[in-house]
Design a protein around this motif. Structure first.
Motif, short mmCIF file in Angstrom:
data_model
loop_
_atom_site.label_atom_id
_atom_site.label_comp_id
_atom_site.label_asym_id
_atom_site.label_seq_id
_atom_site.Cartn_x
_atom_site.Cartn_y
_atom_site.Cartn_z
N TRP A 99 -12.47 51.59 48.47
CA TRP A 99 -11.04 51.55 48.19
C TRP A 99 -10.86 51.62 46.68
N ASP A 100 -10.23 52.69 46.20
CA ASP A 100 -9.96 52.83 44.77
C ASP A 100 -8.71 52.01 44.47
N MET A 101 -8.88 50.91 43.80
CA MET A 101 -7.79 49.97 43.55
C MET A 101 -6.73 50.54 42.60
N HIS A 107 -11.86 56.08 50.35
CA HIS A 107 -12.86 57.16 50.34
C HIS A 107 -14.09 56.71 51.11
N GLN A 108 -14.90 57.67 51.52
CA GLN A 108 -16.16 57.35 52.21
C GLN A 108 -17.31 57.98 51.44
N LEU A 109 -18.33 57.17 51.19
CA LEU A 109 -19.56 57.65 50.58
C LEU A 109 -20.71 57.18 51.46
N VAL A 110 -21.88 57.71 51.19
CA VAL A 110 -23.08 57.33 51.94
C VAL A 110 -24.03 56.61 50.99
N LEU A 111 -24.46 55.43 51.41
CA LEU A 111 -25.44 54.66 50.65
C LEU A 111 -26.79 54.88 51.29
N LYS A 112 -27.75 55.31 50.47
CA LYS A 112 -29.10 55.48 51.00
C LYS A 112 -30.11 55.19 49.91
N ARG A 113 -31.31 54.90 50.36
CA ARG A 113 -32.40 54.61 49.43
C ARG A 113 -33.24 55.85 49.23
N TRP A 114 -33.51 56.14 47.99
CA TRP A 114 -34.40 57.24 47.67
C TRP A 114 -35.83 56.73 47.75
N SER A 115 -36.62 57.34 48.60
CA SER A 115 -38.00 56.87 48.76
C SER A 115 -38.84 57.14 47.52
N SER A 116 -38.52 58.18 46.76
CA SER A 116 -39.33 58.52 45.58
C SER A 116 -39.20 57.48 44.47
N GLN A 145 -16.61 45.60 44.20
CA GLN A 145 -16.62 44.26 44.76
C GLN A 145 -16.36 44.37 46.25
N TRP A 146 -16.95 43.50 47.01
CA TRP A 146 -16.83 43.53 48.46
C TRP A 146 -15.50 42.93 48.88
N ASN A 147 -14.79 43.65 49.77
CA ASN A 147 -13.54 43.18 50.33
C ASN A 147 -13.76 42.96 51.83
N PRO A 148 -13.97 41.72 52.26
CA PRO A 148 -14.30 41.46 53.67
C PRO A 148 -13.13 41.74 54.62
N TYR A 150 -11.08 44.35 54.56
CA TYR A 150 -11.05 45.79 54.88
C TYR A 150 -12.44 46.33 55.19
N TYR A 151 -13.45 45.47 55.11
CA TYR A 151 -14.84 45.87 55.30
C TYR A 151 -15.12 47.12 54.45
N ALA A 152 -14.76 47.00 53.17
CA ALA A 152 -14.90 48.11 52.22
C ALA A 152 -15.19 47.52 50.84
N PHE A 153 -15.67 48.38 49.96
CA PHE A 153 -15.87 47.99 48.57
C PHE A 153 -14.65 48.40 47.77
N ASN A 154 -14.15 47.50 46.95
CA ASN A 154 -13.10 47.85 46.01
C ASN A 154 -13.78 48.51 44.82
N PHE A 155 -13.15 49.54 44.27
CA PHE A 155 -13.67 50.27 43.12
C PHE A 155 -12.64 50.19 42.00
N CYS A 156 -13.13 50.05 40.78
CA CYS A 156 -12.23 50.03 39.63
C CYS A 156 -12.99 50.52 38.40
N VAL A 157 -12.28 51.23 37.53
CA VAL A 157 -12.84 51.58 36.23
C VAL A 157 -12.59 50.36 35.35
N LEU A 158 -13.65 49.69 34.95
CA LEU A 158 -13.52 48.44 34.20
C LEU A 158 -13.32 48.69 32.71
N LYS A 159 -14.04 49.66 32.16
CA LYS A 159 -13.93 49.98 30.73
C LYS A 159 -14.12 51.47 30.55
N ARG A 160 -13.32 52.03 29.69
CA ARG A 160 -13.49 53.44 29.31
C ARG A 160 -14.37 53.50 28.07
N ALA A 161 -15.20 54.54 28.00
CA ALA A 161 -16.08 54.74 26.86
C ALA A 161 -15.25 55.04 25.62
#
Length: 165
Positions: A99-101, A107-116, A145-148, A150-161
Motif C-alpha cells: 500500500w503506497d501511503m 500494488h502487488q509485488l513478488v518476494l523471493k529469495r535469490w539462491s545465488s 511497515q507491516w499493516n496487519p 490490510y495484510y499488506a506492507f505500507n510503503f513510503c518515501v522517507l527521504k529524498r536524496a
C-alpha cells in the motif's frame, strides 16, 4: 533488666540492618550493566523497521528491489503466514501487497529469495509502480511497515536524496 533492653534493641535493629543490606545488594544487581535491564526511556519507536537506501541496481532495468537476508528474516518473514514465508524460497516466490501511503494506491509485488546471493528481492512491477511513478532516485530512502489490518506492507518515501548543485 539492662540485658533485656539491649536484646530488644538488637532485635529492633536487626531487621532494618538486614533490609539495608538486601537493598544494597539489589542496587548492585540492578546497576550491573550486563544484567540486560535497560533504564533508557524511549519516547519514540520508529515504525519503519524496514528501510532501504536505493542504489543504482534497485532502479535499473531488472525491475527489482534488493533486500538483505537479515532484514527479511527478522522483519518480513515473521509477519507472513508460514505457507507464504516458505513460498519465498520457491521459483514463483510469494505475492505480497504493498500500500503506497503517499498516493493511496495498492500494488502487488513478488518476494523471493535469490539462491545465488541468498538475498531477497521484490520483483514484478517494481520499476513501473514505484521507481517511475514515484520518480525514485539513487540515494532516496524508502520504508516499509507491516499493516496487519490490510495484510499488506505500507510503503513510503522517507527521504529524498540531496540533488547535486
Amino acid at each position: 533488666m539492662n540485658n533485656v533492653g539491649d536484646e530488644s534493641q538488637k532485635k529492633r535493629k536487626s531487621p532494618s540492618s538486614e533490609a539495608s543490606t538486601s537493598r544494597t545488594s539489589r542496587r548492585r544487581l540492578c546497576s550491573n550493566k550486563n544484567e540486560g535491564v535497560s533504564t533508557t526511556l524511549r519516547l519514540y519507536d520508529d515504525p519503519w523497521k524496514i528501510k532501504k537506501m536505493l542504489t543504482a541496481s534497485d532502479l535499473g532495468i531488472l525491475s527489482r528491489l534488493l533486500l538483505s537476508a537479515d532484514l527479511v528474516t527478522k522483519q518480513i518473514l515473521p509477519v507472513l503466514g508460514a505457507d507464504q514465508a516458505r513460498a519465498t524460497d520457491t521459483e514463483e516466490g510469494s505475492q505480497v501487497k504493498i500500500w503506497d501511503m503517499d498516493t493511496k494506491s495498492m500494488h502487488q509485488l513478488v518476494l523471493k529469495r535469490w539462491s545465488s546471493s541468498k538475498s531477497y528481492v521484490l520483483i514484478g512491477k517494481w520499476n513501473q509502480d514505484f521507481v517511475r511513478r514515484r520518480e525514485l532516485k539513487k540515494g532516496d530512502e524508502v520504508g516499509f511497515q507491516w499493516n496487519p489490518y490490510y495484510y499488506a506492507f505500507n510503503f513510503c518515501v522517507l527521504k529524498r536524496a540531496m540533488l547535486p548543485n
